[in-house]
Design an enzyme around this catalytic site. Structure first.
Site, PDB file in Angstrom:
ATOM      1  N   LEU A  99       0.861  -1.196   0.000  1.00 26.62           N
ATOM      2  CA  LEU A  99       0.000   0.000   0.000  1.00 26.62           C
ATOM      3  C   LEU A  99       0.891   1.239   0.000  1.00 26.62           C
ATOM      4  O   LEU A  99       1.811   1.318   0.811  1.00 26.62           O
ATOM      5  CB  LEU A  99      -0.893   0.024   1.250  1.00 26.62           C
ATOM      6  CG  LEU A  99      -1.900  -1.124   1.395  1.00 26.62           C
ATOM      7  CD1 LEU A  99      -2.423  -1.206   2.822  1.00 26.62           C
ATOM      8  CD2 LEU A  99      -3.064  -0.961   0.415  1.00 26.62           C
ATOM      9  N   HIS A 100       0.655   2.158  -0.915  1.00 33.63           N
ATOM     10  CA  HIS A 100       1.457   3.387  -0.899  1.00 33.63           C
ATOM     11  C   HIS A 100       0.715   4.619  -1.415  1.00 33.63           C
ATOM     12  O   HIS A 100       1.247   5.715  -1.390  1.00 33.63           O
ATOM     13  CB  HIS A 100       2.734   3.202  -1.717  1.00 33.63           C
ATOM     14  CG  HIS A 100       2.478   3.209  -3.202  1.00 33.63           C
ATOM     15  ND1 HIS A 100       2.036   2.104  -3.880  1.00 33.63           N
ATOM     16  CD2 HIS A 100       2.573   4.193  -4.123  1.00 33.63           C
ATOM     17  CE1 HIS A 100       1.891   2.392  -5.151  1.00 33.63           C
ATOM     18  NE2 HIS A 100       2.201   3.656  -5.342  1.00 33.63           N
ATOM     19  N   ARG A 101      -0.505   4.439  -1.934  1.00 33.05           N
ATOM     20  CA  ARG A 101      -1.211   5.593  -2.520  1.00 33.05           C
ATOM     21  C   ARG A 101      -1.498   6.637  -1.446  1.00 33.05           C
ATOM     22  O   ARG A 101      -1.912   6.286  -0.329  1.00 33.05           O
ATOM     23  CB  ARG A 101      -2.547   5.170  -3.118  1.00 33.05           C
ATOM     24  CG  ARG A 101      -2.422   4.192  -4.204  1.00 33.05           C
ATOM     25  CD  ARG A 101      -2.712   4.792  -5.571  1.00 33.05           C
ATOM     26  NE  ARG A 101      -2.166   3.886  -6.543  1.00 33.05           N
ATOM     27  CZ  ARG A 101      -1.270   4.191  -7.466  1.00 33.05           C
ATOM     28  NH1 ARG A 101      -0.836   5.425  -7.584  1.00 33.05           N
ATOM     29  NH2 ARG A 101      -0.812   3.291  -8.288  1.00 33.05           N
ATOM     30  N   ARG A 117       7.098   5.915   1.295  1.00 32.95           N
ATOM     31  CA  ARG A 117       6.039   6.868   1.671  1.00 32.95           C
ATOM     32  C   ARG A 117       5.220   6.330   2.846  1.00 32.95           C
ATOM     33  O   ARG A 117       4.908   7.037   3.796  1.00 32.95           O
ATOM     34  CB  ARG A 117       5.107   7.113   0.464  1.00 32.95           C
ATOM     35  CG  ARG A 117       3.852   7.902   0.824  1.00 32.95           C
ATOM     36  CD  ARG A 117       2.863   7.939  -0.334  1.00 32.95           C
ATOM     37  NE  ARG A 117       3.278   8.854  -1.380  1.00 32.95           N
ATOM     38  CZ  ARG A 117       3.003  10.168  -1.405  1.00 32.95           C
ATOM     39  NH1 ARG A 117       2.309  10.713  -0.443  1.00 32.95           N
ATOM     40  NH2 ARG A 117       3.404  10.917  -2.401  1.00 32.95           N
TER      41      ARG A 117
END
Ligand code: UD1
Length: 379
Positions: free
Chosen positions: A214-216, A249
């Site tokens: 997950l990085h959005r 991120r």
């Protein structure tokens, strides 16, 4: 046009590297087959991603040549990063005078280099054109729209992308449905990935763990959202071990919100550094299911027939849902969707047309036929 056709290939961020590898392979094969040397190409790395795990490891595993030119823009706000790429790439174009640039995907580098080339009258080929989430809060959607409106050849992965472009008024002649370039890399690296048996290195058993990325910004830049996701993963990990390579991120945001140390202590939830390409594919291939917000993983799971939950309200890759193994999920439905998968409730998918490992070859052929047609027209 130069007597010798000059091509610049642009890559900047992690998801670009597996898309340029097949292009470079196809260009190299074309050069070997060519009796006269009438084209050359150079690779530009914008440096949007620069860590060893986010960049260097992909060059090694995908056997990519060293970039001819490194721009080294690094991280910054979108405006600053885009502007820096543009300023540096303009110099590259003025010096190198390419006839074509090839850009891939939807990252800031894709859009920034397209803008520069279009203003200098250099032709642009966009690989992975026409994908639309219809969600302009995603930075990638803005990048896709700008890139596609300016590109001269739009290489699409599937028919839905062709339809999107036609609806936006792009002329039919520019649109070439060539298939999925990511799958070229997957096909040519699958044996190597499978040999790795990466799950064993993490004491995980075949089909008995979930793989998560997950990085959005929409998932990781808000404290409540991120905290909810971690608590859902904590519950899941009681029934099924979870392996989660954490994007820079996401790690930054988890640390900022004081969640990192708590998440690290959850039994069954393995937070690890970002992985290389072969380890990622190996873990995905042996997993029970995948939870992601990445574009590439939605496609790779479809090809590998692994159930995939995409934590987003939309996807620019609807074919992975219509034909493949992908399903959208949300904060509200995540736990129920995990339960369904744990209970074996999922259906098999099929591999979409032209996701066959030959997309790079098709692109290079079209590019050369197109340029040939142009030089003949000039005579
Ligand atoms: C970018 C792309 C996204 C793609 C993703 C894949 C855009 C707009 N976004 O998002 O489309 O899915 O890459 O990874 O182009 N960082 C490091 N090391 C690195 C790279 C980044 O520590 O090698 C850090 C940065 O300092 C930044 C954060 O990670 O704080 C996010 O990087 P950024 O380039 O802003 O965007 P991504 O979220 O990676």
């Amino acid at each position: 046009m130069n007597e010798e056709m000059k091509v610049i290939i642009v890559a900047g961020a992690r998801p670009n590297f597996m898309k340029i590898a097949p292009l470079i392979r196809a260009l190299s094969a074309k050069r070997e087959a060519q009796s006269e040397k009438y084209f050359s190409w150079k690779l530009v790395h914008t440096g949007q991603h620069y860590d060893i795990e986010m960049s260097e490891v992909f060059f090694q595993e995908l056997e990519l040549p060293r970039p001819d030119i490194n721009i080294e823009v690094g991280s910054a706000s979108h405006a600053v990063q885009t502007a820096n790429i543009m300023t540096q790439f303009e110099k590259v174009c003025l010096e190198e005078k390419p006839d074509w640039i090839l850009v891939v995907g939807d990252v800031n580098s894709t859009m920034a280099c397209t803008l520069v080339a279009a203003k200098l009258g250099i032709k642009v080929g966009h690989v992975e054109a026409g994908l639309r989430s219809f969600d302009r809060t995603m930075p990638e959607e803005v990048n896709r729209l700008v890139t596609d409106v300016l590109a001269d050849l739009l290489f699409t992965p599937s028919e839905d992308a062709d339809k999107n472009l036609l609806k936006e008024g792009i002329s039919k002649e520019k649109i070439k449905c060539v298939g999925n370039i990511m799958i070229d890399s997957l096909v040519s690296n699958l044996d190597k990935a499978r040999e790795r048996r990466t799950c064993e290195k993490f004491n995980l058993k075949d089909n008995q763990y979930a793989f998560v990325t997950l990085h959005r910004p929409s998932n990781v830049d808000d404290k409540q959202t991120l905290s909810h996701i971690i608590s859902c993963l904590a519950k899941l990990s009681k029934d099924l071990p979870v392996i989660f390579p954490v994007h820079p991120r996401t790690k930054k945001q988890l640390t900022l919100y004081g969640l990192w140390k708590k998440a690290e202590k959850i039994t069954g939830l393995n937070l690890i550094d970002p992985l290389g390409y072969h380890d990622t594919i190996s873990l995905v291939d042996n997993s029970r299911f995948v939870l992601t917000d990445s574009g590439g993983l939605q496609e790779e799971t479809t090809f590998l027939n692994i159930p995939c939950l995409t934590l987003r309200p939309n996807t620019e890759r609807p074919i992975t849902i219509i034909q493949g193994t992908n399903r959208l999920t949300s904060l509200e439905t995540l736990e129920r969707d995990f339960d369904n998968l744990l209970n074996g409730n999922h259906s098999n998918g099929k591999i979409p047309e032209f996701w066959d490992g030959k997309t790079g070859e098709r692109i290079v052929k079209i590019l050369f036929d197109h340029s040939q047609g142009e030089s003949n027209a000039q005579i």
